[in-house]
Design a protein around this motif. Structure first.
Motif, PDB file in Angstrom:
ATOM      1  N   LEU A 224      75.806  14.177  77.579  1.00 47.41           N
ATOM      2  CA  LEU A 224      76.993  13.677  76.884  1.00 47.41           C
ATOM      3  C   LEU A 224      78.284  14.312  77.395  1.00 47.41           C
ATOM      4  CD1 LEU A 224      78.113  11.926  74.539  1.00 47.41           C
ATOM      5  CD2 LEU A 224      77.792  13.909  73.043  1.00 47.41           C
TER       6      LEU A 224
ATOM      7  N   SER B 231      77.460  11.149  64.755  1.00 52.18           N
ATOM      8  CA  SER B 231      76.196  10.493  65.097  1.00 52.18           C
ATOM      9  C   SER B 231      76.318   8.999  64.846  1.00 52.18           C
ATOM     10  CB  SER B 231      75.046  11.077  64.269  1.00 52.18           C
ATOM     11  OG  SER B 231      75.216  10.767  62.892  1.00 52.18           O
TER      12      SER B 231
ATOM     13  N   ASN C  45      71.024  12.673  73.911  1.00 48.12           N
ATOM     14  CA  ASN C  45      72.168  12.512  74.808  1.00 48.12           C
ATOM     15  C   ASN C  45      72.471  13.814  75.553  1.00 48.12           C
ATOM     16  OD1 ASN C  45      73.393  11.923  71.646  1.00 48.12           O
ATOM     17  ND2 ASN C  45      73.775  13.931  72.551  1.00 48.12           N
TER      18      ASN C  45
ATOM     19  N   PRO D 196      80.419  22.511  71.826  1.00 47.07           N
ATOM     20  CA  PRO D 196      79.337  21.689  71.279  1.00 47.07           C
ATOM     21  C   PRO D 196      78.042  22.468  71.115  1.00 47.07           C
ATOM     22  CG  PRO D 196      79.613  21.236  73.599  1.00 47.07           C
ATOM     23  CD  PRO D 196      80.686  22.227  73.238  1.00 47.07           C
TER      24      PRO D 196
ATOM     25  N   HIS E 188      80.476  16.929  62.820  1.00 48.65           N
ATOM     26  CA  HIS E 188      79.231  16.271  63.185  1.00 48.65           C
ATOM     27  C   HIS E 188      79.566  14.825  63.519  1.00 48.65           C
ATOM     28  CE1 HIS E 188      75.084  14.844  63.167  1.00 48.65           C
ATOM     29  NE2 HIS E 188      75.491  13.860  62.376  1.00 48.65           N
TER      30      HIS E 188
ATOM     31  N   TYR F 236      73.121  19.090  70.695  1.00 44.67           N
ATOM     32  CA  TYR F 236      73.459  17.744  71.144  1.00 44.67           C
ATOM     33  C   TYR F 236      72.517  17.207  72.222  1.00 44.67           C
ATOM     34  CZ  TYR F 236      75.385  19.980  75.324  1.00 44.67           C
ATOM     35  OH  TYR F 236      75.527  20.710  76.480  1.00 44.67           O
ATOM     36  N   LYS F 237      71.573  18.003  72.701  1.00 50.58           N
ATOM     37  CA  LYS F 237      70.792  17.599  73.872  1.00 50.58           C
ATOM     38  C   LYS F 237      69.655  16.635  73.568  1.00 50.58           C
ATOM     39  CE  LYS F 237      72.013  21.558  76.703  1.00 50.58           C
ATOM     40  NZ  LYS F 237      71.546  22.664  77.572  1.00 50.58           N
TER      41      LYS F 237
ATOM     42  N   ARG G  43      71.840   8.979  68.702  1.00 48.39           N
ATOM     43  CA  ARG G  43      72.879   9.730  69.400  1.00 48.39           C
ATOM     44  C   ARG G  43      73.575  10.631  68.376  1.00 48.39           C
ATOM     45  NH1 ARG G  43      70.399   7.346  72.637  1.00 48.39           N
ATOM     46  NH2 ARG G  43      71.091   5.877  74.248  1.00 48.39           N
ATOM     47  N   SER G  44      73.705  11.901  68.699  1.00 46.73           N
ATOM     48  CA  SER G  44      74.420  12.791  67.782  1.00 46.73           C
ATOM     49  C   SER G  44      74.846  14.054  68.509  1.00 46.73           C
ATOM     50  CB  SER G  44      73.553  13.151  66.570  1.00 46.73           C
ATOM     51  OG  SER G  44      72.476  13.981  66.956  1.00 46.73           O
ATOM     52  N   TRP G  45      75.891  14.669  68.006  1.00 42.76           N
ATOM     53  CA  TRP G  45      76.293  15.987  68.497  1.00 42.76           C
ATOM     54  C   TRP G  45      77.116  16.689  67.430  1.00 42.76           C
ATOM     55  CZ3 TRP G  45      81.120  16.788  71.897  1.00 42.76           C
ATOM     56  CH2 TRP G  45      82.075  15.794  71.677  1.00 42.76           C
ATOM     57  N   ASN G  46      77.137  18.006  67.541  1.00 44.24           N
ATOM     58  CA  ASN G  46      77.890  18.854  66.629  1.00 44.24           C
ATOM     59  C   ASN G  46      78.835  19.702  67.464  1.00 44.24           C
ATOM     60  OD1 ASN G  46      76.202  18.403  64.002  1.00 44.24           O
ATOM     61  ND2 ASN G  46      74.706  18.891  65.591  1.00 44.24           N
ATOM     62  N   ARG G  47      79.949  20.086  66.868  1.00 43.42           N
ATOM     63  CA  ARG G  47      80.902  20.886  67.622  1.00 43.42           C
ATOM     64  C   ARG G  47      81.811  21.688  66.693  1.00 43.42           C
ATOM     65  NH1 ARG G  47      82.033  15.391  68.053  1.00 43.42           N
ATOM     66  NH2 ARG G  47      84.116  14.690  67.416  1.00 43.42           N
TER      67      ARG G  47
END
Length: 283
Positions: free
Chosen positions: A188, A143, A185, A178, A141, A181-182, A152-156
């Motif tokens: 991204l 952010s 951002n 990912p 994770h 995350y949308k 702003r954040s995203w996971n992958r």
């Protein structure tokens, strides 16, 4: 702002070359030697480089709002060394990267990125039971801890493989899938892409090292990033892996808050370099 264009032809040639080079480390650790070394590794250790560097832009006017400092804190906690299926082991990591406008009057933090993960790792051996590579599967994770329009954040889910590609040269190939995350951002991946390549070359052991990190965004333009580093140890001994580091970052996505912004920053400072892949240097 005009996008900083990456030289895609050179990047493509580099990537193809890296993937076609054979492993030529003739002094690789044996399985027993590596298991003995792993057993002595502390449960808590450095994960990525820990550093404090400061510098100026090369693509815009140098002033108090454009010059800054960047620092990173990163550590790793091994959860188990016991026998798990396929001889794997589990560990936690945490990395925090901050951009600090230390030349402005109130010394504001412009952006702070938090990156925890849980991962499972496995050492790969060749037919002679000598070290060939290290494979890792992780859930990450990342952010910036903000809300509203600044969030702003995203996971992958990431897969990483580290191996020698030349004598004194170690490469890490990382790809990610990912999700979630949308919000905040949505574009991204246009800047971060779906993976990265990191190559580290040791010119003089414990004295001079070079590092190159490459990302290519999901687009037909020059979006992505190139980060190059030179490490120099000015001390007579280097028990704590302490170096001076010169870094040049070109591209987008250096931080999450303004990931679309094109930057060219050159910075210099102090680093405690990770010893995460020391076994690939050979005996």
């Amino acid at each position: 702002m005009k996008q900083l264009k990456l030289n895609q032809s050179s990047l493509s040639i580099f990537i193809i070359t890296v993937f076609t080079i054979v492993n030529c480390n003739s002094q690789a650790y044996t399985k027993q030697e590596l298991q003995d070394s792993l057993a002595k590794t502390p449960y808590f250790s450095i994960y990525k480089d820990n550093y404090f560097i400061t510098g100026v832009p090369t693509n815009k006017k140098i002033e108090s709002t454009s010059a800054n400092a960047k620092y990173q804190i990163s550590f790793k906690q091994i959860l188990t060394r016991s026998k798990l299926p396929l001889d794997t082991y589990i560990y936690l990591t945490y990395t925090q990267k901050a951009f600090w406008n230390i030349y402005e009057g109130s010394f504001p933090f412009k952006d702070i990125n938090f990156n925890p993960s849980i991962a499972i790792g496995k050492v790969i051996y060749d037919k002679q039971e000598r070290l060939k590579g290290l494979a890792t599967l992780s859930l990450e994770h990342e952010s910036n801890g903000r809300d509203s329009i600044a969030s702003r954040s995203w996971n992958r889910i990431s897969f990483e493989y580290t191996t020698n590609i030349l004598k004194n040269t170690v490469a890490t190939f990382k790809v990610w899938a990912p999700f979630a995350y949308k919000d905040g951002n949505p574009d991204l991946l246009e800047y971060t892409g779906l993976g990265e390549i990191n190559v580290t070359h040791t010119l003089i052991p414990d004295k001079i090292m070079f590092d190159l990190n490459l990302r290519k965004g999901l687009n037909f333009e020059g979006k992505g990033s190139v980060q190059s580093r030179v490490y120099y140890n000015p001390f007579n001994n280097n028990i704590s892996n302490q170096y001076l580091m010169l870094e040049w970052f070109v591209g987008q996505g250096e931080g999450l808050l303004n990931y679309q912004q094109s930057n060219s920053m050159i910075r210099l400072g102090y680093v405690i370099k990770t010893d995460e892949f020391r076994w690939f240097r050979g005996k």
